[in-house]
Write a protein that holds these residues in place. Structure first.
Motif, PDB file in Angstrom:
ATOM      1  N   LEU A  45     -10.075   7.059  -1.828  1.00  0.00           N
ATOM      2  CA  LEU A  45     -10.677   6.111  -2.762  1.00  0.00           C
ATOM      3  C   LEU A  45     -10.607   4.694  -2.185  1.00  0.00           C
ATOM      4  CD1 LEU A  45     -11.849   5.528  -5.532  1.00  0.00           C
ATOM      5  CD2 LEU A  45      -9.549   5.278  -6.413  1.00  0.00           C
ATOM      6  N   LEU A  46      -9.416   4.310  -1.685  1.00  0.00           N
ATOM      7  CA  LEU A  46      -9.279   2.948  -1.164  1.00  0.00           C
ATOM      8  C   LEU A  46     -10.210   2.714   0.016  1.00  0.00           C
ATOM      9  CD1 LEU A  46      -5.470   2.499  -1.605  1.00  0.00           C
ATOM     10  CD2 LEU A  46      -7.223   1.073  -2.606  1.00  0.00           C
ATOM     11  N   ARG A  47     -10.365   3.767   0.846  1.00  0.00           N
ATOM     12  CA  ARG A  47     -11.310   3.599   1.968  1.00  0.00           C
ATOM     13  C   ARG A  47     -12.679   3.227   1.439  1.00  0.00           C
ATOM     14  NH1 ARG A  47      -8.694   7.603   4.687  1.00  0.00           N
ATOM     15  NH2 ARG A  47     -10.003   9.283   3.863  1.00  0.00           N
ATOM     16  N   GLU A  48     -13.111   3.957   0.407  1.00  0.00           N
ATOM     17  CA  GLU A  48     -14.428   3.686  -0.185  1.00  0.00           C
ATOM     18  C   GLU A  48     -14.493   2.254  -0.726  1.00  0.00           C
ATOM     19  OE1 GLU A  48     -17.296   5.183  -0.675  1.00  0.00           O
ATOM     20  OE2 GLU A  48     -16.775   7.017   0.395  1.00  0.00           O
ATOM     21  N   LEU A  49     -13.455   1.893  -1.502  1.00  0.00           N
ATOM     22  CA  LEU A  49     -13.479   0.586  -2.163  1.00  0.00           C
ATOM     23  C   LEU A  49     -13.541  -0.540  -1.144  1.00  0.00           C
ATOM     24  CD1 LEU A  49     -10.775   1.074  -4.949  1.00  0.00           C
ATOM     25  CD2 LEU A  49     -13.229   1.033  -5.217  1.00  0.00           C
ATOM     26  N   VAL A  50     -12.665  -0.449  -0.132  1.00  0.00           N
ATOM     27  CA  VAL A  50     -12.610  -1.531   0.844  1.00  0.00           C
ATOM     28  C   VAL A  50     -13.940  -1.620   1.579  1.00  0.00           C
ATOM     29  CG1 VAL A  50     -11.487  -2.314   2.944  1.00  0.00           C
ATOM     30  CG2 VAL A  50     -10.107  -1.456   1.058  1.00  0.00           C
ATOM     31  N   ALA A  51     -14.498  -0.469   1.948  1.00  0.00           N
ATOM     32  CA  ALA A  51     -15.792  -0.478   2.637  1.00  0.00           C
ATOM     33  C   ALA A  51     -16.840  -1.123   1.732  1.00  0.00           C
ATOM     34  CB  ALA A  51     -16.198   0.948   2.982  1.00  0.00           C
ATOM     35  N   GLU A  52     -16.713  -0.865   0.432  1.00  0.00           N
ATOM     36  CA  GLU A  52     -17.709  -1.374  -0.508  1.00  0.00           C
ATOM     37  C   GLU A  52     -17.720  -2.898  -0.500  1.00  0.00           C
ATOM     38  OE1 GLU A  52     -20.634  -0.301  -2.342  1.00  0.00           O
ATOM     39  OE2 GLU A  52     -19.217   1.267  -2.960  1.00  0.00           O
ATOM     40  N   PHE A  53     -16.517  -3.535  -0.711  1.00  0.00           N
ATOM     41  CA  PHE A  53     -16.599  -4.990  -0.867  1.00  0.00           C
ATOM     42  C   PHE A  53     -16.471  -5.758   0.447  1.00  0.00           C
ATOM     43  CE2 PHE A  53     -12.192  -4.065  -2.346  1.00  0.00           C
ATOM     44  CZ  PHE A  53     -11.467  -4.757  -1.392  1.00  0.00           C
ATOM     45  N   THR A  54     -16.122  -5.042   1.546  1.00  0.00           N
ATOM     46  CA  THR A  54     -16.206  -5.775   2.816  1.00  0.00           C
ATOM     47  C   THR A  54     -17.578  -5.571   3.446  1.00  0.00           C
ATOM     48  OG1 THR A  54     -15.217  -3.906   3.923  1.00  0.00           O
ATOM     49  CG2 THR A  54     -13.737  -5.692   3.318  1.00  0.00           C
ATOM     50  N   LEU A  55     -18.482  -4.971   2.672  1.00  0.00           N
ATOM     51  CA  LEU A  55     -19.889  -4.822   3.069  1.00  0.00           C
ATOM     52  C   LEU A  55     -20.036  -4.025   4.374  1.00  0.00           C
ATOM     53  CD1 LEU A  55     -21.086  -8.480   2.357  1.00  0.00           C
ATOM     54  CD2 LEU A  55     -21.120  -6.532   0.823  1.00  0.00           C
ATOM     55  N   THR A  56     -19.131  -3.045   4.586  1.00  0.00           N
ATOM     56  CA  THR A  56     -19.158  -2.301   5.846  1.00  0.00           C
ATOM     57  C   THR A  56     -20.503  -1.635   6.082  1.00  0.00           C
ATOM     58  OG1 THR A  56     -16.870  -1.855   5.337  1.00  0.00           O
ATOM     59  CG2 THR A  56     -17.799  -0.701   7.233  1.00  0.00           C
ATOM     60  N   ASP A  57     -21.000  -0.914   5.061  1.00  0.00           N
ATOM     61  CA  ASP A  57     -22.249  -0.180   5.269  1.00  0.00           C
ATOM     62  C   ASP A  57     -23.423  -0.926   4.676  1.00  0.00           C
ATOM     63  OD1 ASP A  57     -20.428   1.713   6.079  1.00  0.00           O
ATOM     64  OD2 ASP A  57     -20.319   2.590   4.062  1.00  0.00           O
ATOM     65  N   ASN A  58     -23.205  -2.189   4.302  1.00  0.00           N
ATOM     66  CA  ASN A  58     -24.236  -2.873   3.538  1.00  0.00           C
ATOM     67  C   ASN A  58     -24.760  -4.021   4.380  1.00  0.00           C
ATOM     68  OD1 ASN A  58     -25.750  -4.222   1.696  1.00  0.00           O
ATOM     69  ND2 ASN A  58     -24.206  -4.168   0.067  1.00  0.00           N
ATOM     70  N   SER A  59     -26.042  -3.973   4.694  1.00  0.00           N
ATOM     71  CA  SER A  59     -26.547  -5.023   5.589  1.00  0.00           C
ATOM     72  C   SER A  59     -26.798  -6.318   4.827  1.00  0.00           C
ATOM     73  CB  SER A  59     -27.843  -4.554   6.231  1.00  0.00           C
ATOM     74  OG  SER A  59     -28.737  -4.189   5.205  1.00  0.00           O
ATOM     75  N   ALA A  60     -27.029  -6.207   3.509  1.00  0.00           N
ATOM     76  CA  ALA A  60     -27.277  -7.428   2.731  1.00  0.00           C
ATOM     77  C   ALA A  60     -25.951  -8.145   2.507  1.00  0.00           C
ATOM     78  CB  ALA A  60     -27.903  -7.057   1.410  1.00  0.00           C
ATOM     79  N   ASN A  61     -26.014  -9.471   2.353  1.00  0.00           N
ATOM     80  CA  ASN A  61     -24.771 -10.216   2.127  1.00  0.00           C
ATOM     81  C   ASN A  61     -24.495 -10.343   0.636  1.00  0.00           C
ATOM     82  OD1 ASN A  61     -24.652 -10.556   4.857  1.00  0.00           O
ATOM     83  ND2 ASN A  61     -25.875 -12.430   4.782  1.00  0.00           N
ATOM     84  N   THR A  62     -24.349  -9.230  -0.040  1.00  0.00           N
ATOM     85  CA  THR A  62     -24.172  -9.291  -1.499  1.00  0.00           C
ATOM     86  C   THR A  62     -22.768  -9.760  -1.834  1.00  0.00           C
ATOM     87  OG1 THR A  62     -25.446  -7.273  -1.408  1.00  0.00           O
ATOM     88  CG2 THR A  62     -24.674  -7.995  -3.568  1.00  0.00           C
ATOM     89  N   THR A  63     -22.656 -10.677  -2.815  1.00  0.00           N
ATOM     90  CA  THR A  63     -21.320 -11.146  -3.197  1.00  0.00           C
ATOM     91  C   THR A  63     -21.016 -10.728  -4.624  1.00  0.00           C
ATOM     92  OG1 THR A  63     -22.259 -13.193  -4.008  1.00  0.00           O
ATOM     93  CG2 THR A  63     -21.470 -13.179  -1.743  1.00  0.00           C
ATOM     94  N   THR A  64     -19.719 -10.632  -4.887  1.00  0.00           N
ATOM     95  CA  THR A  64     -19.304 -10.233  -6.236  1.00  0.00           C
ATOM     96  C   THR A  64     -19.519 -11.383  -7.217  1.00  0.00           C
ATOM     97  OG1 THR A  64     -17.404  -9.703  -7.581  1.00  0.00           O
ATOM     98  CG2 THR A  64     -16.973 -10.914  -5.598  1.00  0.00           C
TER      99      THR A  64
END
Length: 2021
Positions: free
Chosen positions: A643-662
């Motif tokens: 779960l933590l792997r997923e979460l960290v990847a999510e908000f560090t934008l690992t797989d996300n090319s857009a610069n989306t911010t919280t």
């Protein structure tokens, strides 16, 4: 400071103080001057004018700071306008010279600015007087404008504005020049300059016609440019300018129209201009929440800014125009037509769009979404008052909205669904029909994807709205929804065209179903769990197989389905926490774990099938994070790593090319830091628009279509429409939130890995991306630290801390302010979580070093905030050792004049430190304060943030010094005056946030030192701020008023009124009071605002009521409510008619509140013209225009509040003075003092208001109105009408009451209102106001009709609300009937106990009252009688239901499966509440009914008597045994059941009534028991089984322990007495039968408690239980009876007289005590008698106290009665107990003798009562007492004392008692007494001759004495009779008067003469022989007697000729109340 208060500047004092303090001294003097010039005498001013002008002009060149120059200019101008104006031109020239000066140094700047300010002030004040000099002045100003720097530019522009203002049209020659010069500055880089230009141009357009004709387009373009990169202040000012110009272009002012021929612009042209601006900003037409963020990228910010600013313009100007129509609706409880207008415009929009087809779906959908959301909000704010609109067929509103549900665009469908939800919440009766309609259409249009989606949205939205409707929806609707959803999910796979929509729809409906809460979901849970399990693959193998199988479409459907399932789960967890057992969580975890496993496989699926699956995958993740955040983390510990792997990847934008911010960072930072981030903008009225501009979050782009599930979730407080953020942002938000939940539960090793990974991520990223990643990471870290703090866990070992610290410290130097802010916050949180001094010291030291060396703004700001945050989170104690260093560094930074940003951050941190250090800061107060003052006087006003922080520091300092501020020491005085000066400067600032800070400082000051805050200036300024266009300022003002009103409401209102009186002068002089408020600038200004104030004759209260209509902010409204509440409670009683008028104005929608405001003279005309006018109204004068404004009625919420106020006023009057409720007293008070205002005089108004409210459209208002009506009836029911005796004052209002109640019983009224109306009905009928049966029938018929409804049984009527609503309604009806029945029976009982009076027939008409209206006593009963058979059955059924529902949870299995008579099993929880409210009166009624029918009526007979009942309601009777038919039970069994039911319910309740139970329930329950025990059957029942009685008594004992009121205690004693009597009767019966049987047999068995041994068993013995309870009552009222109590140190030995209630209670207990021995066997008697006799004797001692009026208190007579009944007990005297008995009697008598001895310390005992007691013993217990010498002597002494008493009443009573003793049949008893006392009696009577009686009491004593002697004569034997008569006859003859003295004698003396004469006449014939002997022996006696007889006969003969002779009373005139013999 006091030295500064003089008319001329005190120059010696000024010279003596230090350089630093001089500016403060000068400012203080100017402040004083400002106040004093206005009030001073003109001649005084003129004398000193020359010197004053010198001093003031001298100050111009002393470089004054901004606040000083403002005041200086104001004073100079005021001085000239008051004094002579000779030298004004010289001064003006001086100023002009200074302005022309070429010196551009910074040092000379303040002087220049001061000169500019003075010029402006002169023109503003004196205007055309200076007209000749004005061209030169203007040119001068414009010249220097070109070369000035920003401060100079804004000051010059402000001066120009004032010049224009002062000269008006006279300045026309310079208009063009000013315009040309000013317009270029609209795009100045300084924001302050832009604001100043906008205001200057706004002033210019008043007169300059070209601005809104030729130059209109240019101005528009300029304004659009000015808005680029602007701040909030500029946006407000510019949009106001453009709005005003456009409005004027549409509707020119009449004056200018008359002068020139002007072409008016058309509405379309103006809108066209705005549209160009709105679209110029970029490519697409962007409106809030279009599809623009569907992908989740961040849109070009410039575009959004451009768009928004134009929307802001719309706010400023289109609202300006369009609102004139809308205002009528939105702010009114719209009468149909007005609202209909808006509806039509909206609906035509939508329907028009519909018909045009899907030509341009994208464009039309935005219009629709807006229209529908507006419409929804509108209907919701109108609430039930919108019903005419909805039902009006011609508008067809609902059809139109529902048609949009088929719109091709999802956004429009969702908006339509939302709109329906709003309608349903506003009109709950529409909810069920809507649901049915949608379900039906869904079924019919199964094959259309839009229909499936649209109608399921609508159903979900409606289900989500149910929680806002208290009455709910029928339970069956839940089943319907489940079946529809199942059907959709089942058929999804059949048709690929529909599978996506059906899947989504199915899960959406199930998610919405969960919001209905556990009572509904419980029934569907097993099915739901199964559905959830089946959606996900069961195992890895299945998952692999899946991957191999599907194509991209099936994957999309699958992912949507799984996201839907998770969403429904989340809804379940959120809304049904009660159902979350461990077992259910375990079952839920199976699918959730599958989902987590699936997550890791998704990327490969996306690779295989295409990127378009990304959105669906993200949706699944979002749902998963959401549900996990709600579950306890322990449940998914096993999956943490993945779960933590997923979460960290999510908000560090690992797989996300857009610069989306919280979007969460703002909310995780501390609210107080908003000043650093400008996020206070979210607290403005323009929130929705300003949100669009917030950087780094998707704020403002929320829209329903981003997350359809939001349509059924609860909306966050304060939002109108849910706006879920775009998916990309939402997922990151969810991951951050979940990270914070999980982090505290993760091992330290993993924490370290993550923190290191974060640092790595930040390093890797570059540029914009780095910012985005850092923002997200910081938000996550903050979230984690917050989680740690909430879980009270620590951060971890050294290396974890180090890693975290590196991350945080790195960000303190980040150029992005929000990151610096977050870093500071994180540092503080870390310190809090680590909590070690060394760690904190290290962090602080690091920042210290950094600040000492750093020179760049960024690190200075970051580290100064770090210091503030450290202190904030560790508190004063933890960071005390760093305080000195922190303060010195921050004070130094705050003086850095080069960067306002550094000043802002350092001052903000300083404020944090002052706040958190508290008293520890006391040593640094002085230096901090002097710095604050210096800065306030020098920082330019355009740096508003610095001023805001200064205000915050000031507030913090005031709090630190605290209550010390009241002191009078020198240092404290200095601190206090510094604080006041600081407040004054901030109050004068032009920025509203700074003003808000000033208000809160003054509020603090007022709290600590109220005497030093000058309310007379504060209150008016607060009132002005109430009209501000800034929400935060209005909030601050109201919060402050709330505090002031708590202490000094009267003063506050007075000062506010003074403002209204001065308003006229202020306006004519044209000063602008509130800097931001000329005209209109925001939504809340729609009600015509004037320059300055809108306080009218209704005062501040009226203004606040008006604000309630306009304000939507929750906090603000609740503060207004509180403020009004405080004012009401302190002022309402004194100013009654004022407050009643206020409430009446609000409630009566006709009176006009808005037009009462005084109109400003011509200055502000355009802001007045809100309504679009036709040409003919154009030329009317202003006054008429004012009247033509449509009046806006107050909103329903305000009216509900007014109705509550009404109830509070009644309540306050009740506590104030009884005269408020007594018409006669009120009238006389009014005559004495005409200003007296009493409530009863306003009764007609009260009734009218309650009537208006009760018959309104709005349901809430109807409830409030009925409540008020009930209060009025209760309070005024017994108020008599003085003019018509026997009538009550309310009787004349019966028509109103009937009319108010009738509509509430109509067919479509909601249940809660019917329930309330029934309550009012029963109150009205029971109040006894109406005495005529026919009048009563009107209201009574309403109850009869509702009773028919109740009988209809369960499932008959079509259901709109949930079943418990029906329960509520039916129970309310039954309760109302029960209350009426109880009253009826009481009336009947009273009538029966009264003696029957013959009704006299009177012939004359005047005397008609009283005879004709007299009711036959049982009239009410005749109304109830016909319904009784039905009622009794229903009552018993309801009681049975109640009994079942109160069973503890473990007996739940015993409840009937299909519910009870009035509730269904599904709604059992809500039904309980309704039963709890209504069982008590029903119980009382049932008891009365059973008592009156004597338990003779069986149920089968009843059921037969009412034919035609439905099957359902027949088995209402109380047997319900599994197979028994109703008739199977015999009457005794039925009766037994009934007894058990009633006793069970009562005992269950009385065991532990909750403290919040109303006392009426307790009393009703006790009265029911009392009534029940009146009936013989019940008595036998309770006496047969003694344990029931014992249990009842112990429960009553418990009740007494917890319930104090005397009324309850009295009722308890009544019930106890009933129980004891029942036992007595039962025993008597038993003894009688035994005696009859035992005539033959000798040994007689012992009957009664105690048996042969005399032992009583606690817990089984009735007598013991009774004594325990009675003892408790006695000790409660007479604590000294118990040695335990009297010895305890807390007991004070005070003997006060018992109150009347206590006396009655004690009397009742004594009566019961004396009954107890009759329940015992002889041996038992011996056990209890010592106690009982002791208590009775003690009570006699304590209560028999002599009173002035010789009244016998109830306890005394009860005690005497008790002694009599005990002493005469026959059964105690058996052989076994004889000895004990004698000893008891003797010792009791001895006690009483001892008690009757007067003691010095005690109050005088009442001899009469004591003698009576002694006589009772002598009389009744002669055998036990005879021969006991000591007792005999004691008794004789008491009698002797009484005979010698100086009180004739005591003598009289003593004679009476002696008489009874002398006459005692036992001569052995009476002889000693005769011997000892008779001589004294004779002596006393002899003495009367010398001392004749003067009063009737003395006469009575003599008469009684003579009676004793006569008796002795009669008792004596024949041989002694002559001697005895020789004593009696001379005494009597000595009482006769001779003729001379008879005439002059007193009445008593005459009566004695008559009495003696009569007695002699009587004695003569009785003992003729002896009489003759005596008379012969004394001839002088004979002579007196004969003359007296003759005189008497003569007078009789005389009288006979006049009138018949009166009878002579020989009987004593005063009788003892109770005869004891």
């Amino acid at each position: 400071m006091e030295l500064a208060h003089s008319l001329l500047l005190n120059e010696e004092a000024l010279a003596q103080i230090t350089e630093a303090k001089r500016p403060v001294f000068i400012f203080e003097w100017l402040r004083f001057l400002d106040k004093v010039l206005v009030a001073a005498n003109k001649t005084d001013v003129k004398e000193k004018q020359k010197k004053l002008v010198e001093q003031l002009t001298g100050l111009i060149s002393s470089s004054p700071g901004p606040p000083t120059r403002k005041l200086l200019a104001k004073n100079l101008a005021a001085l000239y306008s008051i004094g002579d104006t000779f030298t004004v031109f010289q001064t003006l020239d001086k100023c002009n010279d200074i302005i022309r000066n070429k010196d551009d140094t910074a040092a000379y700047l303040p002087t220049k600015l001061a000169a500019v300010a003075c010029v402006g002030a002169f023109y503003e004040k004196m205007g055309r007087m200076l007209g000749s000099a004005f061209p030169e002045t203007v040119n001068n100003l414009l010249k220097s404008l070109k070369s000035a720097e920003s401060q100079g530019r804004s000051e010059i522009l402000m001066s120009l504005q004032k010049v224009l203002n002062g000269l008006g049209g006279a300045a026309a020659s310079s208009h063009r020049d000013i315009y040309k010069n000013a317009r270029s500055l609209l795009t100045d880089r300084s924001m302050a300059v832009r604001c100043a230009v906008a205001k200057c141009l706004l002033e210019l357009q008043n007169e300059a016609v070209f601005m809104w004709t030729a130059e209109l387009e240019n101005i528009a373009t300029l304004c659009f440019k000015a808005l680029e990169n602007s701040n909030y202040g500029v946006r407000v000012a510019v949009s106001k300018l453009l709005g005003t110009v456009m409005a004027t272009a549409l509707m020119p002012k009449q004056a200018t129209v008359m002068r020139q021929n002007v072409k008016r612009a058309t509405f379309d042209e103006v809108l066209e201009l705005m549209a160009t601006g709105f679209l110029r900003g970029g490519s697409g037409f962007l409106k809030s929440g279009g599809e623009m963020l569907k992908v989740g990228g961040s849109v070009n910010r410039e575009v959004r800014v451009g768009v928004t600013q134009m929307r802001n313009l719309r706010l400023g100007s289109v609202e300006y125009l369009a609102r004139s129509r809308i205002a009528n609706v939105t702010s009114g409880d719209g009468t149909g037509t007005r609202a209909a207008f808006l509806q039509k415009t909206v609906v035509n929009d939508t329907s028009g769009e519909n018909k045009s087809g899907a030509a341009d779906v994208a464009a039309s959908q935005h219009v629709m979404v807006c229209a529908l959301q507006e419409l929804g909000s509108l209907v919701q704010s109108l609430n039930a008052t919108a019903s005419p609109l909805i039902q009006e067929a011609s508008i067809g509103l609902l059809e139109t909205v529902t048609s949009v549900l088929l719109h091709p665009s999802m956004a429009a469908r969702l908006a339509a669904a939302w709109c329906l939800r709003c309608v349903a919440v506003a009109l709950p009766f529409q909810l069920t029909p809507f649901l049915d309609r949608c379900a039906e259409r869904l079924n019919n249009l199964k094959t259309s994807p839009e229909a499936v989606s649209g109608y399921s949205f609508a159903m979900a939205a409606l289900l989500g709205g149910v929680h806002q409707c208290p009455l709910g929806i029928p339970h069956a609707k839940g089943k319907m929804v489940v079946s529809i959803a199942e059907d959709l999910l089942r058929t999804a796979a059949q048709n690929s065209r529909l599978s996506l929509q059906r899947t989504q729809a199915g899960w959406l409906l199930l998610g919405a179903l969960m919001t209905l809460g556990p009572s509904v979901v419980r029934y569907h849970l097993p099915k739901m769990l199964l559905l959830w399990r089946n959606v996900f693959p069961r195992s890895l193998k299945e998952l692999e197989a899946e991957k191999a199988r599907g194509d991209s479409f099936t994957w999309q459907v699958t992912l949507e389905g799984r996201a839907g399932a998770l969403c429904a789960m989340r809804s379940f967890v959120a809304h049904c926490p009660e159902l979350l057992t461990e077992d259910v969580i375990r079952k839920l975890m199976t699918p959730i774990e599958c989902a987590m496993t699936m997550m890791s496989h998704i990327p490969s699926v996306i690779k295989a099938h295409g990127v378009h699956l990304k959105a669906s995958a993200a949706m699944v993740r979002l749902r998963l994070y959401d549900i996990l955040a709600l579950l306890p983390p322990k449940t998914y510990e096993g999956s943490f790593n993945a779960l933590l792997r997923e979460l960290v990847a999510e908000f560090t934008l690992t797989d996300n090319s857009a610069n989306t911010t919280t979007s969460l960072l703002r909310s995780l930072c501390h609210y107080d830091d908003s000043v650093l981030l400008g996020s206070w903008l979210q607290e403005t009225d323009h929130k929705s628009i300003e949100d669009q501009l917030q950087p780094n979050s998707a704020s403002g782009s929320g829209a329903l279509e981003h997350d359809p599930s939001s349509i059924y979730l609860r909306i966050p407080a304060g939002e109108a429409v849910p706006g879920p953020l775009p998916l990309g942002v939402s997922v990151i938000d969810a991951s951050v939130a979940l990270f914070g939940v999980v982090f505290p539960h993760v091992s330290y090793k993993h924490r370290l890995q993550m923190l290191d990974h974060f640092a790595e991520c930040v390093k890797q990223a570059k540029g914009v991306r780095q910012q985005a990643v850092q923002l997200n990471i910081f938000t996550a870290v903050l979230s984690a630290l917050k989680g740690l703090a909430e879980n009270k866990s620590t951060l971890g070992p050294e290396e974890v801390r180090k890693s975290a610290l590196t991350l945080v410290m790195g960000a303190l130097d980040n150029p992005n302010p929000i990151l610096r802010c977050a870093a500071g916050e994180a540092l503080g949180r870390m310190a809090q979580v680590v909590g070690e001094a060394t760690f904190i010291a290290r962090m602080a030291q690091y920042s210290f070093d950094k600040l000492k060396s750093a020179r760049d703004v960024v690190s200075r700001t970051g580290h100064s905030l770090a210091l503030g945050c450290l202190h904030r989170y560790v508190g004063g104690i933890g960071s005390g050792q760093h305080l000195k260093t922190s303060v010195s560094i921050l004070l130094a930074l705050a003086q850095d004049g080069t960067s306002s940003e550094v000043q802002t951050w350092s001052l903000h941190s300083l404020a944090l430190i002052v706040d958190s250090s508290g008293p520890m800061y006391r040593g640094y107060v002085e230096p901090t304060l002097s710095l604050v003052l210096t800065l306030l006087l020098t920082v330019p006003p355009s740096h508003t943030e610095v001023h805001q922080c200064l205000g915050r520091c000031l507030g913090a300092i005031i709090t630190t010094v605290g209550p010390e501020l009241q002191g009078n020491g020198a240092t404290i005085s200095t601190i206090r005056s510094s604080c006041l000066v600081g407040c004054a400067i901030t109050q004068d600032h032009s920025d509203s946030l700074v003003q808000a800070a000033a208000i809160s400082c003054l509020q603090q000051l007022h709290m600590f030192a109220p005497r030093h805050v000058n309310l007379s200036s504060l209150v008016p300024s607060l009132c002005v701020h109430l009209c501000s266009s800034h929400l935060l300022l209005r909030r601050a003002a109201v919060a402050c008023l709330r505090q002031l009103a708590q202490r000094e409401a009267a003063e506050v209102c007075e000062y506010a009124m003074s403002l209204a009186k001065n308003a006229g002068d202020k306006e004519s002089s044209g000063t602008n009071v509130s800097p931001f408020a000329p005209g209109v600038s925001s939504r809340s200004d729609i009600h015509c605002r004037h320059q300055g104030v809108n306080i009218t004759e209704t005062g501040l209260e009226g203004l606040l009521f008006g604000m309630l209509d306009r304000e939507t902010d929750r906090k603000l409204c609740s503060d207004i409510h509180d403020t009004l509440g405080h004012m009401l409670s302190s002022l309402a009683v004194e100013k009654l008619s004022h407050w009643l008028m206020l409430c009446k104005d609000v409630l009566a929608a006709s009176s006009d509140m808005s037009t009462a405001t005084p109109l400003s003279s011509g200055k502000d005309e355009e802001s007045e013209k809100k309504d679009e006018m036709d040409d003919d109204t154009m030329f009317t004068t202003l006054g008429e225009e004012d009247k033509s404004k449509p009046f806006v009625a107050p909103r329903w919420a305000t009216r509900v509040f007014a109705s509550d106020c009404l109830c509070r006023i009644i309540h306050l009057c009740e506590n104030a003075d009884q005269a408020h409720f007594d018409l006669a007293m009120a009238r006389s008070a009014k005559l004495r003092n005409p200003t007296n205002d009493l409530l009863v005089l306003h009764l007609s108004d009260l009734i009218r208001m309650a009537f208006m409210a009760a018959t309104d459209h709005s349901n809430q208002l109807r409830m409030a109105g009925l409540q008020a009506l009930e209060d009025i009836i209760k309070k005024f029911a017994s108020v008599p009408e003085p003019e018509f005796p026997g009538q009550v004052i309310l009787e004349q209002y019966q028509a109103n009451v009937g009319a108010a109640l009738r509509p509430a019983f109509s067919q479509d009224t909601p249940s809660d209102i019917i329930a309330k109306a029934c309550q009012v009905c029963s109150t009205w009928i029971g109040s006894g106001v109406v005495s005529d049966l026919n009048d009563l029938r009107r209201v009574h018929n309403l109850l009869v009709s509702s009773l028919d409804k109740v009988q209809a049984g369960k499932g008959s009527s079509s259901q709109l609300y949930r079943e418990s609503a029906t329960t509520m309604e039916k129970l309310a009806v039954l309760k109302a009937w029960a209350e009426v029945y109880v009253v009826a029976m009481n009336i009947k009982k009273e009538a029966e106990s009264k003696p029957k009076r013959a009704i006299k027939n009177t012939d004359d008409d005047d005397d008609d009252f009283g005879t004709i209206d007299e009711l036959p006593p049982d009239s009410l009963i005749t109304l109830v009688q016909p319904e009784l058979p039905t009622l009794s059955r229903l009552w018993l059924a309801a009681l049975k239901d109640y009994a079942l529902l109160t069973l503890p949870a473990e007996f739940a299995s015993q409840l009937p499966a299909d519910g009870g008579a009035f509730y269904t099993p599904e709604t059992i929880d809500t039904a309980r509440l309704h039963y709890r409210n209504s069982w008590a009166p029903i119980l009382h009624a049932v008891a009365l009914w059973l008592n009156s029918t004597g338990f003779t009526c069986s149920e089968s007979a009843e059921a037969a008597a009412i034919p035609g009942l439905q099957k359902r309601s027949i088995p209402v009777n109380l047997n319900q045994a599994s197979g028994a038919t109703p008739s199977a039970k015999s009457l005794p069994e039925i009766n037994k059941d009934r007894m058990h039911l009633i006793l069970g319910v009562s005992i269950q309740f009385l065991c532990s009534p909750r403290p919040e139970e109303p006392i009426e329930h307790v009393t009703a329950c006790l009265q029911a028991l009392h009534t029940l025990l009146d009936s013989p059957y019940a008595r036998v029942h309770i006496a047969e089984d003694q344990l029931i009685g014992v249990e009842l008594l112990s429960v009553l004992h418990r009740l007494l322990l917890t319930w104090n009121p005397p009324s309850v205690q009295l009722l308890v004693t009544g019930v106890v007495q009933q129980v004891v009597r029942a036992a007595q009767d039962y025993l008597q019966e038993k003894r009688n039968t035994l005696n009859e049987e035992d005539m033959e047999k000798e040994p007689c068995p012992v009957v009664g408690e105690g048996g042969d041994s005399g032992g009583l068993v606690p817990g089984k013995s009735l007598v013991f239980a009774t004594m325990e309870l009675l003892m408790f009552i006695l000790v409660r009222h007479m604590p000294h009876l118990s040695t335990k109590m009297s010895d305890s140190p807390s007991h004070m030995a005070t003997k006060t007289r018992l109150s009347e209630e206590s006396a009655r209670l004690v009397a009742a207990t004594v009566t019961i005590l004396s009954d107890l021995p009759s329940l015992c066997s002889p041996a038992g008697c011996m056990t209890i008698l010592p106690t009982i006799l002791f208590l009775i004797a003690r009570i006699l001692k304590d209560t028999a106290i002599k009173s002035a009026d010789n009244q016998v208190p109830p306890p005394v007579s009860a005690a005497l009665q008790g002694i009599k009944s005990i002493v005469t007990l026959s059964m105690a005297k058996t052989e076994d107990t004889q000895k004990q008995w004698t000893a008891l009697i003797r010792s009791t008598l001895a006690c009483i003798l001892e008690y009757s001895q007067p003691e010095d310390s005690m109050p005088m005992p009442d001899e009469v009562s004591m003698l009576t007691a002694i006589a009772l013993f002598l009389w009744s217990a002669s055998s036990e007492i005879i021969g006991v010498q000591s007792l005999q002597n004691g008794c004789m002494n008491r009698f002797k004392n009484a005979l010698n008493s100086c009180d004739p009443w005591v003598q009289a009573k003593c004679y009476q008692l002696l008489l009874s003793v002398f006459q005692h049949s036992n001569r052995a008893l009476s002889t000693p007494y005769i011997r000892s006392l008779a001589p004294i009696v004779v002596e006393k009577l002899k003495a009367v001759e010398r001392n004749r009686p003067a009063s009737s009491t003395e006469l009575l004593a003599v008469q009684e004495g003579i009676k004793v002697l006569e008796t002795l004569v009669a008792l004596g034997e024949e041989q002694n009779r002559v001697q005895l008569l020789a004593l009696l006859v001379p005494t009597l003859i000595s009482y006769l008067l001779d003729e001379n003295s008879f005439a002059s004698a007193s009445t008593a003396s005459k009566d004695l003469h008559e009495f003696a004469l009569q007695n002699l006449m009587h004695i003569g014939p009785l003992y003729p022989h002896a009489f003759k002997t005596v008379m012969g022996a004394a001839p002088e006696l004979k002579v007196r007697l004969e003359t007296a007889v003759r005189a008497s006969q003569a007078s009789k003969a005389k009288a006979a000729t006049r009138q018949p002779a009166p009878t002579v009373h020989s009987a004593p005139t005063i009788k003892l109340k109770t005869s004891f013999f």
